[in-house]
Design an enzyme around this catalytic site. Structure first.
Site, mmCIF file in Angstrom:
data_model
loop_
_atom_site.group_PDB
_atom_site.id
_atom_site.type_symbol
_atom_site.label_atom_id
_atom_site.label_comp_id
_atom_site.label_asym_id
_atom_site.label_seq_id
_atom_site.Cartn_x
_atom_site.Cartn_y
_atom_site.Cartn_z
ATOM 1 N N ASP A 1 5.717 2.467 -2.468
ATOM 2 C CA ASP A 1 5.277 2.891 -3.811
ATOM 3 C C ASP A 1 4.398 1.855 -4.503
ATOM 4 O O ASP A 1 4.349 1.808 -5.731
ATOM 5 C CB ASP A 1 6.480 3.210 -4.716
ATOM 6 N N HIS A 2 3.710 1.030 -3.722
ATOM 7 C CA HIS A 2 2.828 0.030 -4.338
ATOM 8 C C HIS A 2 1.384 0.494 -4.129
ATOM 9 O O HIS A 2 0.806 0.303 -3.075
ATOM 10 C CB HIS A 2 3.041 -1.348 -3.687
ATOM 11 N N LEU A 3 0.815 1.122 -5.159
ATOM 12 C CA LEU A 3 -0.506 1.744 -5.031
ATOM 13 C C LEU A 3 -1.591 0.725 -5.252
ATOM 14 O O LEU A 3 -1.652 0.117 -6.318
ATOM 15 C CB LEU A 3 -0.667 2.816 -6.113
#
Lengths: 529, 472
Positions: free
Chosen positions: A465-467
């Site tokens: 979830d690290h964009l």
């Protein structure tokens, strides 16, 4: 002739980054409008939803997934065409996705920002660590970050790094028993345990109570000790910003001189609104920001918008230690083993971070035993025993930017507002795949060091979830979307507040960096409008 | 304890008589001891409650803090020894006149937000120490605080002259006969430096303390400062002396209550700095003070210790896949609001945590009070208090719940954990959100034709008071 505007600055998105920018600008006396696609939902309601949910592993479940404000776990809304199901836990409500995270608040290392010139791979940032340092400090003060000043966060057991101009705003929490036991037994093998700086307060701070170890950071902190964008959405409103909910931006309108003149938004009640401003900040998440630029046909002279998508794609490993380590006491994560965060190996394969997950183990243990057919008193006995000895590593890899990893507006699907949904194409690259055997070798050493029994190593890759990368930052307008100030190369009054600007991913959670960039951007805009 | 008290008395006496002869004596206390004593007394007098730093970490006593009085905003002036912006040019006589008479050197009247009617009784020795501290122990700050500008008629400071004539005494403090020396010391602290009556004594029509009901409870900005007389039902007679002292020091005592609002601030800014003998003395005096009972009461507020259990089904709303319901926060179901907003800390059973870090709602003077205002104010404003032992914090729910929702959750707490014969309405919450009911004086103001009406009113009350005094 004086032109009139609806606001000095319009911010699209009320998450941690947009709200911090909005608050700084409102505090500086600017008129600010914030557009939020979702609704305002009080914490008690989210907790009610969470406590009554039968889908405890679904961290999006306590948050509404509306036909006009979809969350990312909706397969109809986010479609994948690549080899990997790219599915970050994106939310749409006031405060944004930091309603559920574990509040890791890392700074990049100076070498993370000079990856190309130091290790010959990926890209360099157009700004240096020193440019960002004062804003890291301000971001840490905004979020109430706790940390250990005197540790080498690069994991090399050297002097304190990265450099800091001031101490952490708050002292670190005590080490959990599990962290202590793993450190005591594995550090003699040469593994460097690093405390994770985080935005779970250790004493009352800015209207938030101290963390009490509810072990519930995801799906929601029940007491608001963990930082969430809602803190600065509220601060921004109190400082005079006007926050509009159920307002999904769908078009940035170009005007003379390459400037953006207006943003158009649509509500579920029907009706389109056009708002003008001197400057615009799009702070709408790493996926949606790129989509809004693409459907507006702005900022894309480089053809890089939506491309270079990076996550810290990860793997997991669980084992049973030979002694009770009691996972689940305190916060859901506290740090881990960082030996491979930096070093010459980054020329050949990705940096690696081994995080120690500290979730209550009963659900995972019980599910596994039931799968094995264990029942009756034996089931109870083994849940009790194994839940105390369960160790869960959550490992992440550094990713490099590739033009083929991209998010796009869907070619045909539309949401209830008639706005295109999302399509993602994502493949895990060879840089990550080359690091995997190294990480797996570490896993076996950990298990052996704890005289444990391996339960499983995840077969594929996992979302973290690290964009990053989707509106990539760079010095050259031909191969990047924004400059070092997060200003789009194509439009002097359009700024992007998203971790999507990050050009070199490192291996740490990028939110603090995003907030630091947002505050820096707000300072720049405040001088210009 | 007695030895310490006697020592304090002896020291006071020595100071009192030594001062005029300072030049001739060589064994006078060093100036820094006098400054230190003045500093302690300034804490005991809670000067910093109003003359506080406006921003955390800012200069002390520089003024600028806005006190929201019912009559309007009063800005605390700069009382640092700055010669341009503070009180640096004041002589001791000037200082004493302000402290005892509520008058500035230029003769202008202070508003009784400055508790000069209480400070009036401070001993000469203590007054000297305070003066020495403010002249020598406080850093001068040359920033002039903004002027207080109350609306008409309160903007005319001269209206304080008849008020002072009515309500200010010139008699030096004299401890009550029949009290132990410890309680006498406590009486001095409570009635002069501590100015406890500022909040805990009900105010009359003209906003002066009603001395016949001293310490019987008052209303301050929405909070109810409870009865702290020695009465075992309505007051603190049911608390042990050490419980009271502990409460003053730490701001909480398990099974009795917690300090929030103005009392939390008093603990934070003043009481936690006081010596154990002084806190014990205050406790001794409160327990020995003239009991005043509300005849309607039969049970102390902390004694509602029998919770009415809540079935778990009341807290369980069930899973829903209806996304509109997931996003709908309009419920006024008190159990649901309690479970989501309160139970994470106070427990579904309202018993808090075993170590008391999160206090119980059962057997608490806040949830068992005859007046549920403090329960509502705590939910609205939260708690933020540094005690001698620890920091206590509860977040504010003002922006998370509507008036009706706060009433619903308060009623859930009252019915199940506190005093079930009390209830809260949404209108009451709305009122408390805006600082509580307005004093009668303000409500009557539109009916009075300015100062003329006020003078008639003052005259009428003066007459009544003199009459009552005659027949008392």
């Amino acid at each position: 002739m004086a032109e009139t505007f609806d606001a000095d600055v319009i911010v699209v998105g009320s998450g941690a980054l947009g709200s911090n920018a909005a608050y700084e600008l409102a505090k500086a006396g600017k008129s600010v409008i914030i557009l939020e696609a979702g609704e305002r939902i009080p914490r008690w309601k989210i907790i009610q939803n969470s406590r009554n949910s039968s889908r405890r592993g679904d961290f999006n479940a306590p948050y509404p997934d509306m036909p006009w404000a979809h969350t990312s776990y909706d397969n109809d809304y986010l479609e994948n065409t690549g080899s990997f199901d790219f599915r970050p836990g994106m939310l749409k409500l006031v405060g944004g996705t930091t309603w559920h995270w574990a509040a890791a608040a890392w700074r990049y290392l100076p070498t993370d920002m000079t990856l190309k010139s130091t290790y010959g791979v990926g890209r360099d940032w157009p700004i240096s660590y020193d440019d960002l340092e004062p804003y890291y400090q301000r971001a840490e003060e905004a979020l109430g970050v706790v940390g250990v000043d005197a540790q080498d966060q690069s994991g090399q057991n050297g002097p304190a790094s990265p450099p800091r101009s001031k101490p952490y705003p708050l002292p670190a929490e005590g080490k959990t028993y599990m962290f202590q036991r793993l450190e005591a037994r594995l550090s003699p093998l040469g593994f460097h345990f690093i405390h994770e700086p985080n935005a779970r307060t250790t004493r009352p701070y800015d209207g938030r109570p101290a963390c009490a170890g509810n072990n519930n950071c995801m799906p929601a902190c029940p007491i608001g000790a963990m930082y969430s964008g809602i803190v600065h959405a509220d601060h921004a409103e109190k400082a005079g910003a006007k926050l509009l909910t159920d307002a999904t931006a769908y078009k940035l309108e170009k005007g003379a001189g390459g400037k953006i003149v207006a943003v158009h938004y649509r509500t579920s009640k029907g009706g389109d609104v056009r708002l003008t401003a001197r400057a615009f900040i799009v702070a709408a998440h790493g996926l949606e920001t790129a989509k809004l630029l693409l459907i507006s046909d702005v900022a894309n002279s480089s053809d890089q918008v939506g491309r270079n998508l990076m996550d810290h794609s990860g793997i997991g490993m669980q084992f049973l230690a030979d002694e009770p380590v009691w996972p689940g006491r305190g916060a859901v994560q506290q740090g881990g083993i960082f030996n491979r965060r930096d070093g010459e190996h980054r020329r050949d394969y990705a940096a690696v971070k081994h995080s120690i997950a500290n979730n209550v183990a009963n659900p995972a243990v019980a599910a596994r035993l039931l799968e094995q057919g264990v029942l009756g008193p034996e089931l109870d006995r083994r849940i009790r025993d194994e839940s105390s000895r369960w160790v869960d590593f959550s490992t992440t890899f550094e990713m490099l930017p590739h033009a083929t990893n991209r998010v796009q507006p869907h070619s045909s699907k539309r949401d209830a507002l008639g706005i295109p949904t999302l399509t993602v194409h994502y493949d895990v690259d060879d840089y990550v795949k080359a690091a995997r055997p190294i990480a797996e070798a570490d896993f076996h050493t950990f298990v052996k060091g704890m005289n444990g029994t391996l339960v499983a190593i995840s077969p594929g890759y996992q979302n973290r979830d690290h964009l990053m990368g989707t509106v990539i930052m760079g010095a050259d307008p031909k191969d990047s979307v924004v400059d070092g100030d997060c200003r789009t190369h194509d439009h002097p009054n359009l700024f992007l507040a998203t971790t999507g600007v990050i050009p070199a991913s490192g291996v740490i959670n990028p939110t603090l960096t995003g907030v630091a960039l947002a505050i820096r951007m707000a300072d720049i805009i405040a001088r210009e409008v | 304890m007695r030895i310490v008290t006697n020592a304090a008395v002896a020291l006071s006496a020595a100071l009192l008589f030594a001062l005029p002869a300072q030049a001739q004596t060589s064994d006078k206390p060093p100036a820094n001891a006098e400054v230190a004593r003045g500093q302690y007394l300034a804490k005991a007098a809670d000067c910093g409650a109003c003359h506080r730093e406006v921003h955390s970490g800012g200069p002390a006593y520089a003024g600028g803090y806005v006190i929201a009085s019912p009559m309007g905003d009063i800005v605390a002036p700069n009382i640092t020894p700055s010669k341009t912006a503070g009180i640096g040019t004041w002589s001791f006589v000037d200082f004493e006149r302000a402290m005892r008479k509520g008058e500035r050197p230029d003769g202008a009247k202070l508003y009784p937000a400055m508790p000069y009617t209480d400070y009036q009784g401070i001993t000469d020795a203590d007054m000297h120490a305070l003066y020495t501290y403010f002249m020598q122990g406080v850093q001068p700050v040359d920033t002039v605080a903004p002027k207080t500008q109350l609306p008409f008629p309160f903007g005319i400071r001269l209206i304080m002259a008849p008020w002072n004539w009515l309500f200010r005494s010139n008699t030096p403090f004299k401890a009550s006969a029949g009290l132990s020396p410890q309680a006498q010391r406590g009486e001095y602290l409570v009635q002069t430096l501590g100015h406890c009556g500022s909040c805990h004594t009900p105010r009359n029509l003209l906003m002066a303390e009603t001395q016949s009901k001293a310490l019987a409870g008052g209303d301050v900005g929405g909070w109810h400062a409870p009865n702290i007389t020695g009465d075992p039902i309505s007051g603190v007679g049911g608390w042990s002396q050490s419980e009271i002292a502990t409460y003053l020091r730490n701001g909480h005592v398990s099974g009795k209550g917690v300090a929030a609002g103005g009392m939390g601030e008093a603990v934070d800014h003043s009481l936690r700095y006081m010596t154990d003998p002084d806190l014990a003395a205050i406790a001794a005096y409160l327990k020995a003070s003239k009991p005043i009972r509300d005849p309607a009461e039969s049970k102390p507020d902390f004694a509602w210790t029998d919770p009415r259990p809540v079935p778990l089904s009341a807290y369980e709303t069930g899973d829903t896949h209806d996304q509109a319901a997931v996003g709908d926060s309009s419920t006024t179901d008190g159990a649901v609001l309690y479970a989501g907003g309160c139970a994470s800390c106070h427990g579904l059973d309202g018993k808090g945590t075993k170590d008391g870090f999160y206090p119980p709602l059962v057997g608490s003077s806040t949830t068992g009070a005859a007046n549920p205002a403090n329960l509502v104010m705590t939910i609205l404003n939260g708690v933020s208090r540094q005690g001698a032992d620890a920091r206590s914090f509860m977040p504010s729910f003002a922006s998370q719940m509507s008036d009706a929702q706060i009433a619903a959750v308060a009623n859930h707490v009252l019915v199940h954990f506190g005093r079930p014969d009390r209830s809260v309405s949404a209108n009451m919450v709305a009122d408390l959100r805006n600082g509580g009911p307005k004093p009668l004086l303000l409500k009557l103001m539109p009916w009075m034709f300015g100062i003329g009406g006020l003078i008639i009113l003052v005259g009428a009350i003066a007459a009544a008071r003199r009459l009552r005094a005659r027949y008392a």
